[in-house]
Design an enzyme around this catalytic site. Structure first.
Site, PDB file in Angstrom:
ATOM      1  N   ARG A 168     -20.829 -38.349   2.060  1.00 41.15           N
ATOM      2  CA  ARG A 168     -22.168 -38.592   2.646  1.00 41.15           C
ATOM      3  C   ARG A 168     -22.255 -38.156   4.102  1.00 41.15           C
ATOM      4  O   ARG A 168     -23.059 -38.658   4.873  1.00 41.15           O
ATOM      5  CB  ARG A 168     -22.571 -40.054   2.538  1.00 41.15           C
TER       6      ARG A 168
ATOM      7  N   LYS B 154     -33.634 -20.973  21.169  1.00 40.87           N
ATOM      8  CA  LYS B 154     -33.647 -21.664  19.865  1.00 40.87           C
ATOM      9  C   LYS B 154     -33.460 -23.163  20.070  1.00 40.87           C
ATOM     10  O   LYS B 154     -34.116 -23.979  19.418  1.00 40.87           O
ATOM     11  CB  LYS B 154     -32.581 -21.098  18.932  1.00 40.87           C
TER      12      LYS B 154
ATOM     13  N   GLU C 202     -38.826 -28.842  11.485  1.00 43.58           N
ATOM     14  CA  GLU C 202     -39.824 -27.834  11.130  1.00 43.58           C
ATOM     15  C   GLU C 202     -41.113 -28.422  10.569  1.00 43.58           C
ATOM     16  O   GLU C 202     -41.480 -28.216   9.416  1.00 43.58           O
ATOM     17  CB  GLU C 202     -39.242 -26.801  10.151  1.00 43.58           C
TER      18      GLU C 202
ATOM     19  N   ARG D 182     -41.375 -25.011  15.137  1.00 43.88           N
ATOM     20  CA  ARG D 182     -40.226 -24.239  14.648  1.00 43.88           C
ATOM     21  C   ARG D 182     -40.664 -23.048  13.793  1.00 43.88           C
ATOM     22  O   ARG D 182     -39.935 -22.071  13.647  1.00 43.88           O
ATOM     23  CB  ARG D 182     -39.267 -25.160  13.875  1.00 43.88           C
TER      24      ARG D 182
ATOM     25  N   ASN E 176     -40.244 -17.870  12.512  1.00 42.36           N
ATOM     26  CA  ASN E 176     -40.426 -17.052  11.306  1.00 42.36           C
ATOM     27  C   ASN E 176     -41.255 -15.799  11.549  1.00 42.36           C
ATOM     28  O   ASN E 176     -41.702 -15.151  10.610  1.00 42.36           O
ATOM     29  CB  ASN E 176     -41.088 -17.890  10.208  1.00 42.36           C
TER      30      ASN E 176
ATOM     31  N   HIS F  61     -38.895 -11.521   4.201  1.00 44.34           N
ATOM     32  CA  HIS F  61     -38.335 -12.176   3.013  1.00 44.34           C
ATOM     33  C   HIS F  61     -38.822 -11.494   1.743  1.00 44.34           C
ATOM     34  O   HIS F  61     -38.063 -11.329   0.789  1.00 44.34           O
ATOM     35  CB  HIS F  61     -38.740 -13.654   2.968  1.00 44.34           C
TER      36      HIS F  61
ATOM     37  N   HIS G 103     -30.774  -8.799   6.054  1.00 41.98           N
ATOM     38  CA  HIS G 103     -31.874  -9.640   6.518  1.00 41.98           C
ATOM     39  C   HIS G 103     -32.489  -9.092   7.815  1.00 41.98           C
ATOM     40  O   HIS G 103     -33.710  -8.973   7.947  1.00 41.98           O
ATOM     41  CB  HIS G 103     -31.363 -11.069   6.724  1.00 41.98           C
TER      42      HIS G 103
HETATM   43  N1  LIG Z   1     -29.179 -21.921   8.957  1.00 41.46           N
HETATM   44  C1  LIG Z   1     -30.042 -21.157   9.557  1.00 41.46           C
HETATM   45  O1  LIG Z   1     -30.832 -21.603  10.398  1.00 41.46           O
HETATM   46  C2  LIG Z   1     -30.023 -19.690   9.260  1.00 41.46           C
HETATM   47  C3  LIG Z   1     -30.761 -18.804  10.066  1.00 41.46           C
HETATM   48  C4  LIG Z   1     -30.674 -17.444   9.774  1.00 41.46           C
HETATM   49  C5  LIG Z   1     -29.884 -16.997   8.726  1.00 41.46           C
HETATM   50  N2  LIG Z   1     -29.188 -17.894   7.965  1.00 41.46           N
HETATM   51  C6  LIG Z   1     -28.322 -17.441   6.855  1.00 41.46           C
HETATM   52  O2  LIG Z   1     -27.290 -16.638   7.399  1.00 41.46           O
HETATM   53  C7  LIG Z   1     -26.801 -15.774   6.366  1.00 41.46           C
HETATM   54  C8  LIG Z   1     -26.576 -14.406   6.946  1.00 41.46           C
HETATM   55  O3  LIG Z   1     -25.620 -14.485   7.968  1.00 41.46           O
HETATM   56  P1  LIG Z   1     -24.843 -13.199   8.514  1.00 41.46           P
HETATM   57  O4  LIG Z   1     -25.807 -12.131   8.770  1.00 41.46           O
HETATM   58  O5  LIG Z   1     -23.964 -13.676   9.583  1.00 41.46           O
HETATM   59  O6  LIG Z   1     -24.040 -12.709   7.220  1.00 41.46           O
HETATM   60  P2  LIG Z   1     -22.562 -12.984   6.650  1.00 41.46           P
HETATM   61  O7  LIG Z   1     -22.092 -14.340   6.945  1.00 41.46           O
HETATM   62  O8  LIG Z   1     -22.612 -12.576   5.210  1.00 41.46           O
HETATM   63  O9  LIG Z   1     -21.679 -11.932   7.458  1.00 41.46           O
HETATM   64  C9  LIG Z   1     -21.925 -10.560   7.303  1.00 41.46           C
HETATM   65  C10 LIG Z   1     -20.644  -9.786   6.977  1.00 41.46           C
HETATM   66  O10 LIG Z   1     -19.894  -9.631   8.176  1.00 41.46           O
HETATM   67  C11 LIG Z   1     -18.547 -10.029   7.976  1.00 41.46           C
HETATM   68  N3  LIG Z   1     -18.105 -10.553   9.273  1.00 41.46           N
HETATM   69  C12 LIG Z   1     -18.478 -11.705   9.859  1.00 41.46           C
HETATM   70  N4  LIG Z   1     -17.987 -11.772  11.101  1.00 41.46           N
HETATM   71  C13 LIG Z   1     -17.274 -10.655  11.306  1.00 41.46           C
HETATM   72  C14 LIG Z   1     -16.551 -10.137  12.400  1.00 41.46           C
HETATM   73  N5  LIG Z   1     -16.494 -10.774  13.570  1.00 41.46           N
HETATM   74  N6  LIG Z   1     -15.928  -8.952  12.259  1.00 41.46           N
HETATM   75  C15 LIG Z   1     -16.026  -8.253  11.087  1.00 41.46           C
HETATM   76  N7  LIG Z   1     -16.718  -8.679  10.030  1.00 41.46           N
HETATM   77  C16 LIG Z   1     -17.340  -9.854  10.143  1.00 41.46           C
HETATM   78  C17 LIG Z   1     -18.596 -11.023   6.848  1.00 41.46           C
HETATM   79  O11 LIG Z   1     -17.364 -11.074   6.158  1.00 41.46           O
HETATM   80  C18 LIG Z   1     -19.719 -10.461   5.980  1.00 41.46           C
HETATM   81  O12 LIG Z   1     -19.196  -9.475   5.136  1.00 41.46           O
HETATM   82  C19 LIG Z   1     -27.838 -15.808   5.261  1.00 41.46           C
HETATM   83  O13 LIG Z   1     -27.313 -16.528   4.167  1.00 41.46           O
HETATM   84  C20 LIG Z   1     -29.012 -16.553   5.867  1.00 41.46           C
HETATM   85  O14 LIG Z   1     -29.738 -17.299   4.922  1.00 41.46           O
HETATM   86  C21 LIG Z   1     -29.257 -19.215   8.223  1.00 41.46           C
HETATM   87 ZN   LIG Z   2     -34.081 -14.518  10.276  1.00 37.95          ZN
END
Ligand SMILES: NC(=O)c1ccc[n+]([C@@H]2O[C@H](COP(=O)([O-])OP(=O)(O)OC[C@H]3O[C@@H](n4cnc5c(N)ncnc54)[C@H](O)[C@@H]3O)[C@@H](O)[C@H]2O)c1
Ligand SMILES: [Zn+2]
Length: 378
Positions: free
Chosen positions: A121, A227, A237, A241, A245, A252, A265
């Site tokens: 939890r 942020k 949100e 917040r 978007n 999206h 993305h």
């Molecule tokens: N929680 C939130 O508020 C929020 C906001 C925006 C996005 N997100 C989420 O974040 C995710 C996308 O995150 P992302 O773009 O970081 O993608 P990711 O975590 O998939 O990383 C992208 C790629 O880069 C590689 N990688 C990561 N760090 C590295 C480094 N330092 N050197 C070499 N390779 C590296 C990873 O292995 C992966 O293949 C999505 O699932 C999205 O929904 C969440």
């Molecule tokens: Zn985004």
């Protein structure tokens, strides 16, 4: 090192930004009154690069870390992975004061944060984001969760980390395409609430693209502060917040209709933000000059500013927008800009206008020919 505060009453926490901070994760954790046992959740790629120094830092501060790895990529944000990882947390006998370290990009951060929100939890967790997107966006604000077949992030929670550690040096190994995708969120902050940041990005873009530590420190810390302020005012949100978007309704939908994976993305929201800027010129008085600056900055950052779609694909895009999580009572609401640095949520946009801004511009060169043939016109 720069420190940014996220002020949320008894859930407040610091964000540390600097080069070479990975080795300090043990020292910072030691200040947080956490249990000795912990889990470091990472993906195979990031773990191969950075797990060793993180585990060593934790051990030298007296912690007993267990590494849990998931495959890289969005598919790891699943309930199946939650189950597997929970079993591993239990096998390592994590208890209420134990904590999870999220070492990786947004996928790892969202998954690890969700595990921390539900295991026993709720146990503490720490964010060590290693992508630009994760450093400026996903690691801050406490939104955690996983995907369902029906859509992204449909199962989740709000769970704030104890601290966030942004080691700028980890960004050096990031593939260029991933780095540029992160810049799309950075540029977004300029558009939604910080005109001087936007101008700073215009001036410093080539240094940023070279991943110069000095400008990265300044920009990452500024984005985190922005942020943090938005989240402070609207943690769950219900209003403000939503401005985060900007460009995301169209973005999206692009991710959705092109099958997740074709566009990163950041690339999808780059197209979405350029389109939102055009909508803003039509509806909220964004000066055309500002819209042109926005488009130019995304292009200079190596990001796409438009998408070529057939007419049926454009209809699918509009249909996908109706399914966006942010739609309420069937109405698509857009965040639109009045000028660079100032946006407003909640604007209704006629579908025909969306189609118009997404339609490919007629190439200038053939216009006179068309006109001569009597088919042109404006
Ligand atoms: N929680 C939130 O508020 C929020 C906001 C925006 C996005 N997100 C989420 O974040 C995710 C996308 O995150 P992302 O773009 O970081 O993608 P990711 O975590 O998939 O990383 C992208 C790629 O880069 C590689 N990688 C990561 N760090 C590295 C480094 N330092 N050197 C070499 N390779 C590296 C990873 O292995 C992966 O293949 C999505 O699932 C999205 O929904 C969440
Ligand atoms: Zn985004």
């Amino acid at each position: 090192m720069r420190t940014v505060a996220v002020s949320l009453g008894n859930r407040s926490y610091p964000i540390f930004v600097g080069a070479g901070l990975l080795s300090a994760v043990g020292r910072f954790s030691a200040k947080m009154e956490l249990g000795r046992r912990c889990a470091v959740l990472s993906d195979d790629r990031v773990a191969g690069l950075y797990a060793k120094p993180v585990l060593a830092a934790l051990r030298s501060s007296g912690f007993e870390p267990r590494l849990i790895c998931v495959p890289p990529g969005e598919t790891s944000k699943s309930l199946k992975m939650v189950q597997t990882a929970c079993d591993q947390l239990a096998a390592h006998r994590l208890e209420r004061k134990s904590f999870i370290v999220a070492l990786g990009g947004g996928v790892v951060g969202d998954l690890a944060g969700f595990l921390a929100a539900i295991y026993l939890r709720g146990i503490p967790f720490v964010q060590v984001p290693t992508t630009l997107l994760a450093q400026v966006d996903s690691s801050v604000g406490g939104k955690v969760g996983v995907n369902l077949k029906a859509g992204k992030n449909l199962v989740g929670a709000f769970h704030q980390p104890r601290f966030v550690l942004c080691d700028l040096r980890t960004l050096r190994s990031l593939p260029p395409r991933e780095f540029r995708a992160g810049l799309a969120e950075v540029i977004k902050y300029g558009i939604i609430c910080d005109a001087p940041l936007f101008a700073r990005l215009e001036r410093g873009l080539s240094r940023l693209l070279r991943r110069d530590t000095k400008i990265l420190a300044e920009v990452v810390a500024r984005c985190c502060a922005l942020k943090a302020e938005v989240v402070r005012q609207d943690e769950t949100e219900t209003g403000l917040r939503a401005i985060l978007n900007f460009g995301h309704t169209i973005g999206h939908a692009i991710e959705n209709i092109s099958g997740y994976g074709k566009y990163l993305h950041g690339e999808a929201i780059s197209i979405g933000q350029v389109a939102a800027a055009k909508l803003s010129t039509a509806l909220t008085g964004l000066p055309p000059d500002d819209a042109a600056r926005i488009e130019r900055l995304f292009l200079r950052a190596g990001l796409p500013a438009a998408i070529t779609l057939s007419a049926p694909a454009r209809s699918r895009l509009l249909a996908a927008m109706q399914l966006d999580k942010k739609v309420s009572a069937g109405e698509i609401k857009f965040v639109l800009a009045r000028r660079i640095g100032q946006v407003e949520p909640g604007h209704k946009v006629p579908p025909a206008l969306i189609e118009k801004v997404l339609a490919p511009p007629r190439p200038a060169a053939i216009r006179p020919v068309l006109r001569r043939l009597g088919e042109g016109g404006n």
